[in-house]
Design an enzyme around this catalytic site. Structure first.
Site, PDB file in Angstrom:
ATOM      1  N   ASP A 171      -4.290  -9.359   5.605  1.00  0.00           N
ATOM      2  CA  ASP A 171      -4.352  -7.892   5.647  1.00  0.00           C
ATOM      3  C   ASP A 171      -2.989  -7.287   6.013  1.00  0.00           C
ATOM      4  OD1 ASP A 171      -5.681  -5.462   5.399  1.00  0.00           O
ATOM      5  OD2 ASP A 171      -7.384  -6.087   6.623  1.00  0.00           O
ATOM      6  N   TRP A 205      -3.421  -3.614  -0.145  1.00  0.00           N
ATOM      7  CA  TRP A 205      -4.046  -2.334  -0.524  1.00  0.00           C
ATOM      8  C   TRP A 205      -3.345  -1.654  -1.700  1.00  0.00           C
ATOM      9  CZ3 TRP A 205      -2.686  -0.656   5.062  1.00  0.00           C
ATOM     10  CH2 TRP A 205      -3.341  -1.482   5.990  1.00  0.00           C
ATOM     11  N   GLY A 206      -2.497  -2.400  -2.406  1.00  0.00           N
ATOM     12  CA  GLY A 206      -1.823  -1.792  -3.554  1.00  0.00           C
ATOM     13  C   GLY A 206      -0.745  -0.792  -3.177  1.00  0.00           C
ATOM     14  N   GLU A 208       2.517  -0.984  -2.291  1.00  0.00           N
ATOM     15  CA  GLU A 208       3.837  -1.075  -2.917  1.00  0.00           C
ATOM     16  C   GLU A 208       3.740  -1.887  -4.200  1.00  0.00           C
ATOM     17  OE1 GLU A 208       7.228  -1.356  -0.381  1.00  0.00           O
ATOM     18  OE2 GLU A 208       6.099  -0.647   1.359  1.00  0.00           O
ATOM     19  N   ASP A 226      -9.726   0.039   0.535  1.00  0.00           N
ATOM     20  CA  ASP A 226     -11.061  -0.567   0.649  1.00  0.00           C
ATOM     21  C   ASP A 226     -12.099   0.125  -0.239  1.00  0.00           C
ATOM     22  OD1 ASP A 226      -9.997  -2.233   2.512  1.00  0.00           O
ATOM     23  OD2 ASP A 226     -11.280  -1.586   4.168  1.00  0.00           O
TER      24      ASP A 226
END
Ligand SMILES: *[C@@H]1O[C@H](CO)[C@@H](O)[C@H](O)[C@H]1NC(C)=O
Ligand SMILES: *[C@@H]1O[C@H](CO)[C@@H](O)[C@H](O)[C@H]1NC(C)=O
Length: 403
Positions: A171, A205-206, A208, A226
């Protein structure tokens, strides 16, 4: 839009040419018996098809223990999910104590895992399954109940390997602003250095655009924040993930987050769309419901062999949205010159969704057998287009085999 009507077919033809070249390349590589493609893959041999398994987070966030995990492993086998390819059982955030021990090691929460991690991996492995764990590329995990691995990459990777862990979801919380490329490649190397094959699932989480840099670092990378257990969240993850389709392939996959199928926040038809799009987009199929007590609808969705086969097709090309709007068409090539198609009604009322052959990369004269993967029925010798009348938020999924 007149422009998109003319542009989309052109784009598809170009994409199809790339797909064909990719397919030829993949065949060539198989013939040579090499495992590397021209992409610079993470050298751990894993993720040749999208990963399949289960994770506690969507149903049991921060609330799990070794007894639950053992029961989930039992259910994986007794429900037949394992035989269908679901393999990884993954622990999410909250599995460790807040403090490291005096040697700086992560310590499994003694209340949740009184028998220790080795006993749990032994149990899961004895069922022919694999155990995944969770870490964070920062100083503290997202739930703030356990330490992150920033600065402890080697020590933590070694601990995971010594416990027999097979998968790491990593994460992005509390990361001190250090670049993700640096943080994620450090853990990637640390995992490789353990000598144990550990699937590396980036959960950045996309933020960068990991699709553009993670191919040699991870086996999958989140392209979105999420997922939540509702239609708008699910379908928006699908849209965001679609943008990166060309970066996915054997060894490294785009990840629009885990499945909510069976968690009750969407209708059966919405969950059918969820599972269909994830399968077509070569997304990880990580279940997030309580598989010990699936209802029949959930069971019929997640155990559909034909839909799973699209996801696990050896060609490994992510299907894409090829027609926008309320009446959407998604499609992608499969091995054997076949084409997978999903028709979706995103509108609010019943409507007919149509895929012209030109939308989905087929020659206008092509004649196909159309297999309906949810009805388990085949329409022989279909010409020109495929069409279905669908309720709001309903989907159809097909595999087309040209004659
Ligand atoms: C360890 O697990 C117990 C039981 O779930 C929980 O009450 C406790 O807060 C956990 N400790 C930490 C540091 O999360
Ligand atoms: C679920 O399916 C089983 C077997 O097909 C059937 O016996 C049972 O009645 C079904 N349960 C419900 C609630 O529909």
């Amino acid at each position: 839009m007149a422009l998109s009507r003319y542009l989309l077919p052109v784009v598809w033809v170009l994409l199809s040419a790339i797909f064909v070249a990719e397919a030829a390349n993949a065949d060539h590589i198989r013939k040579l018996g090499k495992t590397e493609t021209r992409r610079n893959l993470l050298d751990n041999g894993l993720g040749r098809t999208p990963q399949m398994g289960w994770n506690n987070f969507n149903h049991f966030p921060c609330k799990f223990d070794e007894e639950l995990i053992r029961q989930i492993a039992d259910a994986m086998v007794s429900t037949g999910l394992k035989a269908l390819g679901y393999e990884y059982i993954n622990l999410d955030d909250c599995w460790a104590e807040l403090d490291r021990d005096s040697k700086g090691n992560l310590v499994p929460n003694a209340t949740m895992f009184p028998s220790g991690m080795n006993a749990l991996t032994d149990y899961v492995h004895s069922k022919g399954l694999k155990l995944g764990i969770y870490g964070d590329a920062g100083t503290l995990t997202c739930a703030k109940t356990m330490p992150g691995s920033l600065g402890f990459e080697e020590q933590d990777a070694n601990a995971f390997a010594s416990w027999g862990i097979d998968y790491l979801k990593y994460d992005n919380c509390h990361n001190n602003g250090v670049s993700p490329q640096e943080r994620y490649s450090k853990m990637s190397k640390a995992l490789l250095n353990t000598g144990r094959p550990i699937f590396f699932s980036l959960c950045e989480w996309g933020q960068e655009d990991p699709a553009t840099w993670a191919v040699g670092i991870g086996n999958s990378w989140r392209t979105t924040g999420d997922i939540h257990n509702n239609w708008a969240s699910m379908i928006s993850r699908a849209d965001m993930n679609d943008k990166w389709a060309s970066y996915a392939g054997p060894g490294g996959w785009n990840d629009p987050d885990m499945l909510e199928v069976g968690n009750g926040g969407m209708s059966m038809e919405e969950y059918r769309c969820h599972f269909s799009i994830w399968a077509l987009a070569k997304a990880p199929l990580i279940l997030g419901c309580d598989i010990r007590s699936m209802d029949n609808d959930t069971y019929s969705l997640v155990t559909n062999k034909e839909v799973i086969a699209v996801n696990q097709d050896k060609l490994g090309v992510q299907g894409k949205k090829v027609k926008n709007g309320d009446l959407e068409v998604w499609a992608g090539p499969l091995s054997g010159n076949r084409v997978a198609v999903v028709l979706i009604n995103r509108g609010t009322s019943k409507a007919t969704v149509t895929a012209q052959w030109s939308d989905i990369g087929l020659d206008s004269s092509a004649i196909v057998d159309a297999r309906d993967l949810w009805e388990h029925s085949t329409s022989a010798s279909v010409k020109n287009e495929l069409s279905a009348t669908l309720d709001s938020h309903a989907c159809k999924m097909y595999v087309l085999t040209p004659h």
